[in-house]
Scaffold this motif. Structure first.
Motif, PDB file in Angstrom:
ATOM      1  N   MET A 124      -2.188  -7.542  -9.805  1.00  0.00           N
ATOM      2  CA  MET A 124      -1.534  -6.344 -10.348  1.00  0.00           C
ATOM      3  C   MET A 124      -1.334  -6.392 -11.866  1.00  0.00           C
ATOM      4  O   MET A 124      -1.056  -5.366 -12.478  1.00  0.00           O
ATOM      5  CB  MET A 124      -0.198  -6.098  -9.636  1.00  0.00           C
ATOM      6  N   GLU A 155      -3.718  -6.899 -13.869  1.00  0.00           N
ATOM      7  CA  GLU A 155      -4.994  -6.433 -14.395  1.00  0.00           C
ATOM      8  C   GLU A 155      -5.402  -7.292 -15.598  1.00  0.00           C
ATOM      9  O   GLU A 155      -5.559  -8.492 -15.464  1.00  0.00           O
ATOM     10  CB  GLU A 155      -4.919  -4.942 -14.706  1.00  0.00           C
ATOM     11  N   CYS A 190       0.838  -1.209   0.000  1.00  0.00           N
ATOM     12  CA  CYS A 190       0.000   0.000   0.000  1.00  0.00           C
ATOM     13  C   CYS A 190       0.870   1.255   0.000  1.00  0.00           C
ATOM     14  O   CYS A 190       0.699   2.150   0.831  1.00  0.00           O
ATOM     15  CB  CYS A 190      -0.924   0.002   1.200  1.00  0.00           C
ATOM     16  N   SER A 242      -1.580   3.460  -2.463  1.00  0.00           N
ATOM     17  CA  SER A 242      -3.024   3.313  -2.312  1.00  0.00           C
ATOM     18  C   SER A 242      -3.324   2.321  -1.202  1.00  0.00           C
ATOM     19  O   SER A 242      -2.691   1.277  -1.112  1.00  0.00           O
ATOM     20  CB  SER A 242      -3.642   2.805  -3.618  1.00  0.00           C
ATOM     21  N   TRP A 301      -1.999  -3.868  -4.091  1.00  0.00           N
ATOM     22  CA  TRP A 301      -1.910  -4.635  -5.323  1.00  0.00           C
ATOM     23  C   TRP A 301      -1.669  -3.794  -6.573  1.00  0.00           C
ATOM     24  O   TRP A 301      -1.883  -4.261  -7.686  1.00  0.00           O
ATOM     25  CB  TRP A 301      -3.170  -5.480  -5.555  1.00  0.00           C
ATOM     26  N   LYS A 302      -1.226  -2.561  -6.428  1.00  0.00           N
ATOM     27  CA  LYS A 302      -0.978  -1.721  -7.605  1.00  0.00           C
ATOM     28  C   LYS A 302       0.328  -2.153  -8.277  1.00  0.00           C
ATOM     29  O   LYS A 302       1.342  -2.395  -7.614  1.00  0.00           O
ATOM     30  CB  LYS A 302      -0.914  -0.249  -7.212  1.00  0.00           C
ATOM     31  N   TYR A 303       0.285  -2.220  -9.598  1.00  0.00           N
ATOM     32  CA  TYR A 303       1.437  -2.681 -10.376  1.00  0.00           C
ATOM     33  C   TYR A 303       2.684  -1.860 -10.055  1.00  0.00           C
ATOM     34  O   TYR A 303       3.766  -2.405  -9.812  1.00  0.00           O
ATOM     35  CB  TYR A 303       1.079  -2.590 -11.860  1.00  0.00           C
ATOM     36  N   GLN A 304       2.532  -0.531 -10.013  1.00  0.00           N
ATOM     37  CA  GLN A 304       3.691   0.326  -9.771  1.00  0.00           C
ATOM     38  C   GLN A 304       4.265   0.089  -8.376  1.00  0.00           C
ATOM     39  O   GLN A 304       5.490   0.128  -8.170  1.00  0.00           O
ATOM     40  CB  GLN A 304       3.314   1.801  -9.921  1.00  0.00           C
ATOM     41  N   ASP A 305       3.397  -0.186  -7.397  1.00  0.00           N
ATOM     42  CA  ASP A 305       3.870  -0.435  -6.043  1.00  0.00           C
ATOM     43  C   ASP A 305       4.618  -1.757  -5.952  1.00  0.00           C
ATOM     44  O   ASP A 305       5.652  -1.864  -5.271  1.00  0.00           O
ATOM     45  CB  ASP A 305       2.695  -0.448  -5.064  1.00  0.00           C
TER      46      ASP A 305
END
Length: 402
Positions: free
Chosen positions: A169, A171, A111, A114, A118-122
């Motif tokens: 991530m 998507e 996180c 966000s 699970w954000k790709y960039q993270d």
């Protein structure tokens, strides 16, 4: 617990940077001695020597861990995560006896940008920063091939395998699997409790199974050589993945639902189908997961109740261990991220006594040593112990990795 490995030089995470200048400093949990040592094993001198020999000399693999260290004060957890600099617990790993550790890093708690995770960039940021730190020492090495694992075993190092608990991530972009493989990811789950574009997670009311996109993703993982994990997927999705994959799959960290009836545990059907196609289940030990009627207060004994059940169900050659431990307050982590980790839906209506930690498998430094000790005291042969603590996993990797 073992003395530190000879090759370990005392390196601590991000020693190449300046604390307070290059990153924010937190007080971190002890890697050794945070909780009392497990007192539940009564080994004779001969048994203790045998268990230590097996831990030191054999290929010991954990199919699932989080080897980073968490803040001592879990009120600081979110701030710690935001800076995206998870510290690897080198000191604890040096005492673990592990040859190979599948490290799932931040995963559902990734996180940085966000709260939803699970954000790709993270995920890429987390992987990159962790790799930069690994590159500044040579005791824990990044492992991407069977050759890397064998090199680590021969030279007294630990092979660190990057893994992800879900493919959320990516998507709807299957080529992101290639990017993650390029970053070193060699094991990946399908869905983590919540459904995604590939299939259903274990918390959902209904399970539509593996999607058409999920089938493409499974095929790409097979081609790349990414081992597939179905630990957090829904029941139908699990079986669909097993059948769609041309390679054996892992249940890296779970137990048997027949022993403890929660969604977090796997059905006999799933465990049998996994084994029938050559796969392996790693027995879980994260707090309040692998409980049993005989041992409802979570400890090494309840974990091993799931081990013996799965061995009886599918044979010793299809069972291993993925304790799912970390350095710090694991129960506190669950409380802080209860919504992201879907703990309520995973446990359902099953009541249990909360414990502050799982006695005997509290962290990566002690988990496999105590498991081996238990196996020794319960009459397992050296060959049987070699299989369940490493050999079974290597057999699958020899077929899956390219």
């Amino acid at each position: 617990m073992l003395e530190p490995a000879e090759r370990y030089t005392g390196y601590k995470a991000y020693d190449y940077l300046e604390p307070g200048v290059d990153y924010r400093v937190f007080d971190y949990a002890k890697q050794i001695g945070r909780v009392p040592e497990y007192a539940g094993l009564e080994l004779t001198t001969a048994e203790a020597e045998r268990a230590e020999r097996l831990l030191r000399e054999e290929m010991v693999i954990s199919l699932h861990e989080h080897v980073q260290v968490f803040p001592e004060n879990m009120d600081h957890l979110k701030d710690h995560i935001r800076q995206g600099r998870e510290p690897t617990g080198y000191e604890g790993l040096a005492r673990s006896g592990l040859t190979v550790v599948f490290d799932n890093g931040m995963d559902g708690t990734c996180c940085i940008s966000s709260d939803a995770g699970w954000k790709y960039q993270d995920v890429l940021f987390d992987l990159g920063v962790r790799m930069a730190d690994l590159a500044h020492q040579d005791f824990v090495i990044k492992a991407e091939t069977l050759g890397d694992i064998r090199y680590a075993h021969e030279t007294g190092r630990i092979a660190h395998v990057f893994a992800l608990e879900a493919a959320t991530m990516i998507e709807n972009e299957v080529d992101r699997l290639d990017v993650l493989y390029g970053f070193g990811v060699r094991q990946m789950g399908i869905a983590y409790s919540e459904a995604n574009t590939l299939g259903s997670g274990l918390k959902e009311r209904g399970d539509g199974g593996l999607t058409y996109f999920g089938e493409r993703a499974v095929a790409r993982m097979n081609k790349l050589g990414i081992a597939i994990d179905i630990s957090h997927s829904g029941d139908r999705t699990c079986v669909d993945v097993i059948k769609a994959s041309t390679k054996p799959v892992f249940i890296t960290h779970a137990g048997a639902r027949t022993v403890w009836p929660t969604n977090r545990m796997k059905t006999d059907e799933t465990i049998i189908e996994c084994a029938r196609r050559g796969g392996v289940i790693g027995i879980e030990a994260a707090p309040h997961t692998t409980l049993s009627p005989e041992h409802p207060k979570h400890s090494l004994e309840s974990v091993m109740d799931h081990f013996t059940y799965c061995v009886d169900l599918v044979g010793l050659e299809h069972v291993s261990f993925g304790p799912d431990t970390l350095f710090g307050d694991h129960v506190g982590l669950h409380h802080a991220f209860s919504s992201q980790l879907s703990l309520g839906q995973a446990h359902g209506q099953v009541e249990f006594e909360e414990v502050p930690y799982v006695d005997g498998v509290e962290n990566p430094a002690e988990a496999m040593g105590n498991i081996i000790g238990w196996l020794v005291t319960h009459g397992y042969s050296d060959d049987e112990i070699r299989a369940v603590v490493g050999g079974n996993t290597m057999r699958v990797l020899e077929e899956v990795w390219v």
